[in-house]
Design an enzyme around this catalytic site. Structure first.
Site, PDB file in Angstrom:
ATOM      1  N   ASN A 133       1.060  -1.186   0.209  1.00 23.90           N
ATOM      2  CA  ASN A 133      -0.454   0.048   0.094  1.00 23.90           C
ATOM      3  C   ASN A 133       0.810   1.178  -0.137  1.00 23.90           C
ATOM      4  O   ASN A 133       1.090   1.375   0.985  1.00 23.90           O
ATOM      5  CB  ASN A 133      -0.937   0.057   1.341  1.00 23.90           C
ATOM      6  CG  ASN A 133      -2.030   1.254   1.085  1.00 23.90           C
ATOM      7  OD1 ASN A 133      -2.011   2.215   0.333  1.00 23.90           O
ATOM      8  ND2 ASN A 133      -2.903   1.635   2.664  1.00 23.90           N
ATOM      9  N   ARG A 146      -2.989  -1.944  -3.317  1.00 23.19           N
ATOM     10  CA  ARG A 146      -3.799  -1.335  -3.255  1.00 23.19           C
ATOM     11  C   ARG A 146      -4.012  -0.041  -4.370  1.00 23.19           C
ATOM     12  O   ARG A 146      -3.441   0.608  -4.018  1.00 23.19           O
ATOM     13  CB  ARG A 146      -4.342  -0.635  -1.754  1.00 23.19           C
ATOM     14  CG  ARG A 146      -5.311   0.595  -1.254  1.00 23.19           C
ATOM     15  CD  ARG A 146      -5.270   1.140  -0.507  1.00 23.19           C
ATOM     16  NE  ARG A 146      -6.472   1.950   0.195  1.00 23.19           N
ATOM     17  CZ  ARG A 146      -6.363   3.258   0.547  1.00 23.19           C
ATOM     18  NH1 ARG A 146      -5.387   3.177   1.126  1.00 23.19           N
ATOM     19  NH2 ARG A 146      -7.142   4.366   0.859  1.00 23.19           N
ATOM     20  N   HIS A 157     -12.577   3.245  -0.354  1.00 20.35           N
ATOM     21  CA  HIS A 157     -13.256   2.173   1.127  1.00 20.35           C
ATOM     22  C   HIS A 157     -13.770   0.999   1.066  1.00 20.35           C
ATOM     23  O   HIS A 157     -13.932   0.311   1.775  1.00 20.35           O
ATOM     24  CB  HIS A 157     -13.052   3.012   2.477  1.00 20.35           C
ATOM     25  CG  HIS A 157     -12.892   3.779   3.246  1.00 20.35           C
ATOM     26  ND1 HIS A 157     -13.707   5.357   3.553  1.00 20.35           N
ATOM     27  CD2 HIS A 157     -11.841   4.168   3.603  1.00 20.35           C
ATOM     28  CE1 HIS A 157     -12.679   6.185   4.416  1.00 20.35           C
ATOM     29  NE2 HIS A 157     -11.336   5.022   4.070  1.00 20.35           N
ATOM     30  N   ARG A 177     -11.002  15.893   6.967  1.00 23.04           N
ATOM     31  CA  ARG A 177     -11.875  16.593   5.817  1.00 23.04           C
ATOM     32  C   ARG A 177     -13.473  16.517   7.047  1.00 23.04           C
ATOM     33  O   ARG A 177     -14.050  16.195   7.726  1.00 23.04           O
ATOM     34  CB  ARG A 177     -12.051  15.482   4.856  1.00 23.04           C
ATOM     35  CG  ARG A 177     -10.486  15.486   3.734  1.00 23.04           C
ATOM     36  CD  ARG A 177     -10.739  14.618   3.719  1.00 23.04           C
ATOM     37  NE  ARG A 177      -9.948  12.596   3.753  1.00 23.04           N
ATOM     38  CZ  ARG A 177     -10.089  11.317   3.469  1.00 23.04           C
ATOM     39  NH1 ARG A 177     -10.624  11.010   2.879  1.00 23.04           N
ATOM     40  NH2 ARG A 177      -8.844  10.862   4.235  1.00 23.04           N
ATOM     41  N   GLU A 211      -8.210  -4.997   5.981  1.00 18.77           N
ATOM     42  CA  GLU A 211      -7.754  -4.556   3.747  1.00 18.77           C
ATOM     43  C   GLU A 211      -7.186  -5.241   3.748  1.00 18.77           C
ATOM     44  O   GLU A 211      -7.242  -6.164   2.802  1.00 18.77           O
ATOM     45  CB  GLU A 211      -7.722  -2.721   4.193  1.00 18.77           C
ATOM     46  CG  GLU A 211      -8.551  -2.079   3.954  1.00 18.77           C
ATOM     47  CD  GLU A 211      -8.779  -1.075   4.582  1.00 18.77           C
ATOM     48  OE1 GLU A 211      -8.663   0.044   3.564  1.00 18.77           O
ATOM     49  OE2 GLU A 211      -9.083  -0.669   4.871  1.00 18.77           O
TER      50      GLU A 211
END
Ligand code: AMP
Length: 395
Positions: free
Chosen positions: A7, A91, A180, A239, A382
């Protein structure tokens, strides 16, 4: 079969080596400050930590260092040579409309990922550099790209279209994609197993630094809170999530540049912006507990927004088998879970407060027996999902 899961961020590489048949994690680590005068690597294997401070000029050097650590650290090291790695799983943040599943990487795939770089300028170039570096270092080994967006390609047009000039979609690919996906897909699969239903209706909440929710009907994603980019939707660490787009023009009329507004919305908003304390919910909760009113406000806005999405998704589904919490906040903050589902008993979602207070690294049901919709906490994984997809595609 050993699979290396990669990743890549803009100056970092997170990695894990899996014995994918046994679904066992053999080693892992994080390289940071790639391209800087001195890089930092933290490698873990067999419960031991190994640290290196050396210059890592680029991703090729980073991947080479990972291979060196995997073949030299541990007692014995998990692999003897790079040949012991069957393939790499990567990823990739944005797959646009090109990918509805993970894929084996070839030149066409690399070009398509590159074409999506406009949509994810911070992420896709780094993801691409990581894939290319792994192809260089592990020459001849198959590589698989796993997209954050792929799981949401089942969303119907009414969910993914913005009501903006149609040419923006046709010419500039402006639509909602969702992100996601690897995490939502993983916990949705676990929930289906736990519920004993192949195709459940679910609302999944991934609440971490980034936060998003997915509405799943009969096992397929039909809506998602993130949009063209991961800025839309829930309140996050830094965010803003949803806002009136006119705020952008208004703040520019007040003297901010486009970059100022972007930085404000991506890096200085959310829990951080509202509380002025931290982007980390633990700090914000600590401050709220000491009477900090803005910290309390940040928590309330976060929970209110998520609750609103639960309501919206319930309306889309009609009936819902389970609400699933995951991510750092979803897995660990019983207070935030309570704040989100509080008051939803008339809608069939009823929290058991004593179960909610429990902690477990395994999936945990936290709803009352009477609750029509179950509530679960399911730790996400993940990397394991990426390893599984990699095995599926290279086998
Ligand atoms: P993630 O991005 O999934 O690693 O989640 C990171 C976030 O999880 C942190 O920024 C914290 O806000 C949150 N978090 C982790 N542990 C806790 C906890 N015990 N209570 C509240 N929030 C937590």
């Amino acid at each position: 079969m050993n699979i290396l899961v990669i990743n890549c961020g803009s100056s970092s590489i997170k990695y894990k080596l899996y014995d994918a048949r046994q679904e066992r994690e053999l080693a892992g680590g994080l390289i940071e400050r790639i391209g800087e005068a001195e890089g930092h690597t933290m490698h873990q294997v067999g419960g031991k930590k190994y640290e290196r401070n050396n210059r890592i000029p680029d991703y090729d050097a980073g991947i080479a260092q990972i291979i060196d650590l995997l073949t030299s650290c541990g007692d014995p090291p998990p692999i003897e040579t790079p040949a012991d790695i069957a393939g790499g799983g990567h990823r990739v943040v944005h797959g646009g409309e090109s990918f509805s599943d993970s894929v084996l990487v070839d030149d066409t795939v690399l070009a398509a990922i590159d074409q999506c770089s406009d949509l994810a300028p911070l992420h896709n170039p780094a993801n691409l550099a990581g894939i290319r570096a792994t192809m260089n270092v592990l020459a001849g080994k198959p590589q698989v790209a796993v997209f954050d967006t792929a799981y949401f390609q089942t969303m119907p047009p009414e969910a993914y279209h913005y009501a903006v000039p149609y040419a923006w979609y046709e010419k500039h690919r402006v639509r909602r994609y969702g992100f996601h996906g690897t995490s939502h897909k993983y916990v949705a699969g676990k929930a289906a197993d736990l519920l004993g239903r192949a195709k459940p209706n679910l609302i999944t909440l991934h609440l971490g630094n980034g936060c998003s929710m997915t509405c799943i009907r009969a096992g397929e994603a039909i809506d998602q809170s993130m949009g063209l980019t991961p800025l839309e939707g829930l309140v996050m660490g830094t965010r803003s999530g949803d806002l009136d787009a006119a705020i952008v023009f208004y703040m520019m009329s007040q003297g901010l540049s486009a970059d100022d507004v972007r930085r404000g919305l991506e890096k200085e908003s959310g829990l951080q912006g509202l509380s002025g304390v931290s982007r980390d919910l633990r700090d914000v909760m600590g401050a709220a507990g000491e009477g900090n009113a803005r910290a309390a406000l940040a928590i309330d806005v976060f929970a209110h927004r998520a609750k609103k999405y639960v309501g919206a998704y319930l309306a889309e589904l009609g009936t819902c088998d389970a609400v699933v919490f995951t991510g750092g906040i979803g897995e660990n903050s019983s207070d935030m879970r309570k704040g989100i589902v509080e008051g939803l008993a008339p809608l069939g979602i009823e929290l058991d407060e004593s179960l909610n207070a429990g902690r477990s690294r395994e999936p945990l049901r936290i709803s009352t027996d009477a609750s029509k919709t179950a509530i679960w906490v399911i730790p996400t994984n993940e990397e394991l999902m990426i390893a599984r997809d990699t095995v599926r595609l290279i086998s």
